[in-house]
Design an enzyme around this catalytic site. Structure first.
Site, PDB file in Angstrom:
ATOM      1  CE  LYS A  26      13.352  24.383  44.246  1.00 15.70           C
ATOM      2  NZ  LYS A  26      11.944  24.079  44.532  1.00 15.70           N
ATOM      3  NE  ARG A  96      11.459  27.204  47.837  1.00 18.76           N
ATOM      4  CZ  ARG A  96      11.924  28.207  48.572  1.00 18.76           C
ATOM      5  NH1 ARG A  96      12.873  27.975  49.472  1.00 18.76           N
ATOM      6  NH2 ARG A  96      11.445  29.426  48.417  1.00 18.76           N
ATOM      7  N   GLY A 105       3.175  19.342  39.862  1.00 19.34           N
ATOM      8  CA  GLY A 105       2.277  18.371  40.473  1.00 19.34           C
ATOM      9  C   GLY A 105       2.752  17.953  41.846  1.00 19.34           C
ATOM     10  CG  MET A 107       4.279  20.441  49.124  1.00 20.48           C
ATOM     11  SD  MET A 107       4.903  20.011  50.743  1.00 20.48           S
ATOM     12  CE  MET A 107       6.504  20.785  50.671  1.00 20.48           C
ATOM     13  NE  ARG A 363      14.865  32.121  37.209  1.00 25.90           N
ATOM     14  CZ  ARG A 363      13.607  32.027  37.590  1.00 25.90           C
ATOM     15  NH1 ARG A 363      13.069  30.847  37.836  1.00 25.90           N
ATOM     16  NH2 ARG A 363      12.874  33.107  37.765  1.00 25.90           N
ATOM     17  CG  HIS A 479      -3.872  27.308   0.292  1.00 23.58           C
ATOM     18  ND1 HIS A 479      -4.151  28.637   0.076  1.00 23.58           N
ATOM     19  CD2 HIS A 479      -3.189  26.867  -0.793  1.00 23.58           C
ATOM     20  CE1 HIS A 479      -3.668  28.977  -1.108  1.00 23.58           C
ATOM     21  NE2 HIS A 479      -3.086  27.930  -1.656  1.00 23.58           N
ATOM     22  CB  SER A 789      12.743  15.638  -1.638  1.00 16.99           C
ATOM     23  OG  SER A 789      12.389  16.717  -0.815  1.00 16.99           O
ATOM     24  CB  CYS A 856      10.984  19.609   0.517  1.00 15.74           C
ATOM     25  SG  CYS A 856       9.846  18.422  -0.200  1.00 15.74           S
ATOM     26  CE1 TYR A 876      16.658  19.017   0.054  1.00 10.89           C
ATOM     27  CE2 TYR A 876      18.255  17.429  -0.757  1.00 10.89           C
ATOM     28  CZ  TYR A 876      16.996  17.994  -0.817  1.00 10.89           C
ATOM     29  OH  TYR A 876      16.075  17.541  -1.705  1.00 10.89           O
TER      30      TYR A 876
END
Lengths: 902, 902
Positions: A26, A96, A105, A107, A363, A479, A789, A856, A876
């Site tokens: 920041k 801040r 988590g 301040m 930003r 499936h 593969s 794959c 690949y």
């Protein structure tokens, strides 16, 4: 003595963006904006080193810090023209925390610091708004009391509630200035009584406490846990940012707003934003008042859409361009500056206090996939970024939005439950409960949603016939999910709220009872289940998409193939840029459109000896040959990897009494024989059972028939002049012996067929590496295999010991508890499974340096997994047709970030 | 020019035992025996280098070989006093292959080479037996024709059959000399007609052909395959042994016999053997004539046992000691020489030709477990070997015979089928079909055999009550097999011939219908299923057994623990030398004797929320505490590793409608609720499902209760002054997060209990490494785990992707096809799974150098797996109580072969 405090303000900052380690994210960003000449409220940053020193020295400030803070506060006062603690024109500040990496988590913020019974009067004067001033004061005590003095929220909330009751009002903003002033007194009294000390009225004492509170929050349990989980060293420490407060609610010469430098929905290069006069940032977000458009053009457009006359608009909702033209011009200027500097579309927050513009934040702006592509391509054309950078500007996942129909975002829909977003896109149809009905209704021209507890291979045709699939059980790689993604069909899976009663043909979703024929809409991209028929919009694929993809193809070295089992899938994938088929599963073909197919398969399974089995296989051969011809034709001269039969045989037999009776009748055998076979084939753990190459070892004739079909198809096409590149893939190999045996007879059959047909075709025989043991002995396996593969679905199942069909009972909790960072069936577990892939690849290439290696599994379409495959040197990836463009982009990004030769 | 041929004969050989690489195993051994002064028929060996040269030079003999062979044949003629090809007193030879390593698939032997129409006459003269001579000639042509000339067996067999038909006889030995002579003519005629050339009558041409046939057999497909499988290099080549034939069937001054230098059944230090006058080696084996005892003492003993008078014995069955005292004395002498030289009990074959003794073979003799132990201990006492060598002389598996009751080897039994030898020992009992009946009958004092399709945890009490268990499904590591081995109870598993009809209470085994109450005998060591009540013998554990075990304990560095779930098992294991419990499964306790246990468990499973679950767990707590107290007491001050709950919860619910109804009634809830729970918990692949530490993550209260029970038990005993060493083992960990979370609350509970009880106990918290991923990230896991125990059952399942309950459908075929060397659930797959163990151990110790590492799968009791565990540096193995002595011996052997520090 090193410098402890870095000033920013009046167009000049002590720090820069590069000093992130010292100033935190920041602080560095505030310095950067200031240096760019962006009007940021002045302030200063206490460095992260001070935090470290604070803990090393028994929570003492280093010598000189006090003086540096005083000196810098003076500079802030000068910059803002206000005095800290002044009763007439008080400077208020925010405090801040700000570490190198964003850290939940810790301040967050204390606002309005500097208020006391004296300075509040000054604020009343300068704002001309008594209620605002007292409300600010009241909020400050609450925030400070909670964060710095450690008072539970309940304490102040209780007093506030009492007040509202006393005044007979329900909402905070119904309280008057007098009420709020009274509350301030009550709050302070509570502090005195309960903490045995006065609420600090000295602004410097307030500041001292707030700074220490930021330091302390570095060591609170949540922050410690977060650091451990994310491997952030404790020594990094946090910086503290003290910045002058500005107010957009100081009257009609003040305002606040948010804007994007380009349109975040479409990417159009137009300034886009909203503002509110005499308001705070939270008012814009809260949506109580209607925000006004920044630009005149957008304002007029808005009025037109909402049926508001130009007169009314001008009077009630003028644009910023009209209302404060000088601020608007300044914003337009800043828009240029920011885009030029950050080389990307910006999302900015601004406040105008007394007609003076302040930027609170800038930003990179979030955007839709469509916008991301347009902006990236435009920025290249504007010369701001190069093509490689443009490739990094689009999240591969965003492309998904462009490839499926969507629910009209403007539509009002009634969501009744949420399942897993198993296969993206949207679907509208009438509910049916069986695959047969899905097919029948579809034949009658009706659109259906197939609702099943879970699906099995027998449901394939029904799934094809349906618009979308909803299942009550199964995860992202169940499936239903896998097959639906392969088909590019919308699917919401594992909706545990859906209680299906197949017999009664009803499904109860969160108490809502739906019956066969009721309309339902599924959003496979979000998992939403919507009552009735929601309106859909077809995706628009702009020319920019093509442009970006062509850049990706120029850059990437990793090839992208597709998992496709049908000519249709193969064609779709080819149109999406697939460079071959990496996985063609043959088992789905067994449930093909002609009923004779599955009948022949069942005859083969029920055969008592080799001869009977061969007789049945002879019936299957022409179907398989036709299947392979169609797929080879669809893929033209690109390579096609065909996996020999993988699933356990019981998957091809009916498991319900009715189906068994039908089958027995059709085959002219007693139903007991069918039941006995089903029972004898049933397995405790089918995933670890009699499947894959194990079938080919015990029943060579099955695989031989498949190999024959492949080569008969290839020869037939070759004779017609088409180039065919078949790659025979042997699944579930765990030992060299299995591969050797099956390769031996496969080569024999292939050579036989080619001799019969008088055609010579180049082909390869390779294997899937999907068992941990296969990866570990890959050096041996590579002596036989011409390609590898990696089947990462099974590899993940085996490495973790998770059944993807059952893991739903604990996997979501594991992700919530951060035991796992992601669903490992969606995103490759690089830490564990990744090791097996690296071991397998390294050992395989040690034996056969030119070994072709691919992946794959489902992971072949996941961007971070694609990056991993690139990094370890695969040739690949292969993924569902609809993931091919994502994989192409991800592969290009991987090469930009981590260039490798080939 | 190097030497191509090595002579042996007349007490002197060119070669020695050390020249195995050059002369092959057989050649080196023949040389060794000759040098020892043992009367071996003379001969010579063509070296392995000749074979290599033969292949390198286009199948040509090296220069000079011909001459060397001739020269050596002359030496053989001299030694034997016969001439090769002589018509009066011909020297006949055998030709045999002989590689470095014994190699099935290569040519074995051609006998009687040198016979032709002339020399056969010489053989008739010297043997005085025309039929023998023609039969030898006939056999030679068959053997040579087949091996050298490549004629199918059928050809000669056809001619032979025709002859027998013509003569109206059934057996070969009913043919007369004349018949055989005629056959020789017919054989030769067939060769001439079909091969267009004469059968070679020149002995030198015969020899040339035979030598080349040996060389060629090195390259036949079976030999090549065998070499590939066993990694034998092709360059090794084979030697060729040419040795003079001797005949024990040349009249009453000739004989043949086999002997052991000590008794192979008991190990007693007495010469032990049989012989036949005027016979060939195969006659002794064929059992047509009754062989006679070698020693007088044994002969008299035999006569006594068979009710034969001393007169009759002397006349018809004299001992060799009486019949040919000089040969007997020579054998006694050789017995000493051989044992002194080979330092082990020898199995010898000898032939006496014209009262001249020839030794044909000597090798270490096979023996029973009891004999092995006695011989090893005796040899140490005789000063022939040291203790370490003695340890290597007993196969650990042989100890198994000494630890279980056995079927009296003398008994005549009716075997009706064979299953898997799942848990050794023998059992006799009446058939019952359910666990409940087993318990009821047992309560009534009846011995029962529990016959089940397969067993489940609900059957535990019934298995305890039964003498033995027979199952129709499941492999060597099925539930029945594992549990039975743990109990040391006889079990024959997976007998697919057994068709069980539980409803009718009958089992049909190979057509034999048996009903409830019928008597059955099981041999768990062989898998035999025997009708009726076979007589059993109790094992005798001689003092030598103790002695050997004490030597083992002095040598070994690997500790041996046991897998034990009950105080009884713990005590048995302790008496067998277990040094702690390596795996105490808590789930079997849930089916404890009191019905309230399982009721409380089921209440816990059906609980709708945490509170209800905790209520049920409170009921389980005292039972578990009592269980642990009893086990701690049984193990005294030795460490006890307790695994927290591992199986999926559905294992504790009844799966049949009747059981569900009973349960619902007992719990006072609708049966639908029970059924719904069973359904909701059902899994496609339970092995990969919601089990192990996953339960502890989702339902911490279950594991917390178990940990509390462990520490309450430990504290209670500690207060009584007993040392307790609890080790809490968290199963199925795949991520560090799981272990961390569970360890955290386990430590909390442990500390709570110890604080409550005011006792401090040393304990450890560790984990099972049984998932491939856990091994791969063992460095991270070791940050939390204080010990590792490799669960190789699951590790094998995951690495191979085999379900041990289902693998029966292909695993036996895999072993037959040599795809796998062994059943990987019995013998650790060192090549693949072993890598995971090494990776896990190495990574774990990298983080925590003193990490205690053990193994607690079924493999902990398999000798070769124990050796592997020793070699990679584990601290201990843990196995079933009845395997503890085996593991102790195997660990000692491992240290002798591969010494390591600790």
């Amino acid at each position: 003595m090193s410098k402890n405090v870095y000033f920013f303000g009046k167009g000049k900052a002590d720090g820069t963006a590069e000093m992130r380690n010292l100033l935190g994210g920041k602080g560095a960003n505030l310095a950067e904006m200031t240096n760019l000449g962006i009007p940021v409220p002045a302030g200063f940053t206490i460095t992260t080193e001070v935090c470290t020193s604070y803990y090393e020295n028994n929570r003492q400030w280093p010598a000189g810090l006090e003086e540096e803070i005083k000196a810098n506060m003076k500079k802030v006062e000068e910059a803002m023209g206000k005095l800290f603690g002044d009763a007439n024109n008080p400077l208020l500040v925010s405090v801040r925390s700000g570490a190198r990496a964003s850290m939940p988590g810790m301040m967050d913020t204390i606002l309005n610091l500097g208020l006391n019974d004296d300075t509040v009067q000054g604020l009343i004067k300068s704002s001309g708004n008594e209620r605002f001033a007292w409300d600010s004061y009241r909020r400050f005590i609450q925030m400070y009391g909670n964060v710095v003095l450690g008072i539970e929220h309940n304490a102040f909330e209780g007093i506030l509630e009492q007040k509202k009751e006393e005044k007979g009002v329900k909402l905070d903003h119904e309280l008057t200035a007098e009420d709020l002033k009274d509350l301030v007194g009550k709050y302070k009294a509570w502090v005195k009584t309960n903490l045995q000390k006065e609420f600090p009225s000295d602004p410097w004492e307030q500041l001292h406490g707030a700074i220490n509170a930021v330091f302390s929050s570095w060591m609170n349990p949540r922050a410690i846990t977060y650091r451990k989980l994310n491997k952030i060293p404790e020594e990094w420490g946090t910086a503290v940012n003290i910045q002058a407060m500005v107010f957009g609610n100081m009257g009609d010469n003040s305002a606040t707003g948010v804007a994007f430098t380009r349109n975040p929905s479409t990417g159009e290069n137009k300034f886009y934003g909203e503002f509110l006069i005499n308001a705070q940032g939270e008012d814009v977000v809260a949506g109580i008042r209607t925000p006004q458009e920044i630009s005149l053009e957008a304002s007029q457009q808005w009025a037109k859409e909402n049926g508001i006359s130009e007169e009314e608009r001008k009077a009630k909702y003028p644009s910023l361009e009209e209302y404060m033209p000088e601020c608007y011009q300044q914003l337009l200027q800043l828009r240029q500056t920011l885009e030029k500097h950050y080389k990307d579309m910006q999302d900015i927050e601004f406040t105008i206090q007394d007609r003076k513009l302040y930027m609170l934040q800038t930003r990179n702006g979030k955007r839709t996939g469509q916008a991301a592509i347009k902006i990236a391509v435009d920025l290249v054309e504007e010369g701001l970024i190069d093509q490689q950078t443009a490739l990094l500007r689009v999240e591969p996942e965003q492309l998904d939005q462009l490839l499926h129909p969507m629910i009209d975002p403007k539509a009002q829909v009634e969501k009744i439950a949420k399942g897993l977003p198993a296969s993206p896109g949207a679907a509208v149809g009438q509910i049916v409960f069986t695959a047969e009905e899905a097919e029948q209704w579809n034949d009658q021209g009706r659109k259906v949603i197939l609702v099943r507890t879970e699906t099995s291979p027998e449901d394939i045709s029904g799934m094809h016939a349906a618009q979308g699939i909803l299942t009550a059980r199964g995860g992202m790689t169940s499936h239903a999910a896998v097959v639906a993604r392969g088909m590019g069909k919308c699917c919401v899976a594992g909706c545990s709220e859906a209680l299906i009663d197949e017999a009664k043909k009803i499904v109860t979703i969160n108490g809502q009872v739906l019956k066969e024929g009721d309309w339902l809409t599924l959003n496979g991209s979000t998992g939403d289940i919507i009552l009735g028929q929601a309106p859909l919009v077809e995706p628009e694929i702009a020319g920019n998409f093509e442009t970006l993809m062509s850049w990706a193809d120029q850059v990437r070295v990793l090839k992208v193939r597709t998992n496709a089992d049908t000519p249709h899938d193969a064609e779709v994938a080819r149109s999406f840029g697939a460079e071959g088929i990496g996985l063609c599963r043959t088992e789905h073909m067994f449930f093909g459109p002609e009923h004779e197919r599955i009948m022949a398969v069942r005859e083969m399974i029920l055969a008592d000896d080799v001869e009977a089995r061969k007789k049945a296989l002879a019936k299957i051969l022409p179907y398989q040959k036709a299947d392979f011809m169609a797929i080879f034709e669809a893929m033209k001269d690109l390579p096609v990897t065909i996996r020999l039969l993988d699933p356990p045989l019981h998957e091809f037999l009916p498991h319900d009494r009715k189906g068994q009776e039908e089958m027995a009748k059709e085959m002219g055998i007693p139903v007991e024989k069918v039941i006995a076979k089903v029972n004898s084939l049933s397995e405790f753990n089918p995933m670890l059972g009699f499947r894959g190459c194990r079938l080919g070892v015990i029943y060579p004739e099955i695989f031989e028939t498949q190999v024959r079909a492949i080569f008969e198809a290839a020869c037939a096409l070759s004779k017609k002049g088409q180039k065919v590149v078949p790659e025979v893939m042997i699944p579930l190999v765990g030992t060299t012996g299995e591969l050797k045996l099956i390769k031996e007879y496969s080569v024999r059959v292939a050579e036989e067929v080619m001799k019969e047909e008088g055609v010579q075709i180049e082909y390869q025989i390779g294997t899937m590496i999907e068992l941990p043991r296969a990866a570990l002995i890959a050096d041996q396996i590579a002596e036989e295999a011409e390609f590898f593969s990696f089947g990462t679905n099974d590899m993940t199942q085996m490495a973790f010991g998770y059944s993807r069909d059952d893991a739903g009972r604990f996997l979501p909790a594991y992700v919530d508890l951060k035991i796992l960072q992601d669903d490992v069936f969606q995103r490759l577990d690089q830490e564990g499974v990744g090791q097996l892939l690296e071991i397998g690849l390294t050992k395989g290439r040690a034996t056969r340096p030119d070994l072709k290696v691919g992946i794959c599994g489902e992971h072949g379409g996941d961007p971070s997994s694609v990056e991993f495959c690139h990094r370890i040197g695969m040739n690949y990836v292969s993924c569902s047709p609809f993931r091919v463009p994502l994989a192409r982009l991800a592969a290009a990004q991987a090469q930009v970030k981590n260039p490798r030769r080939q």
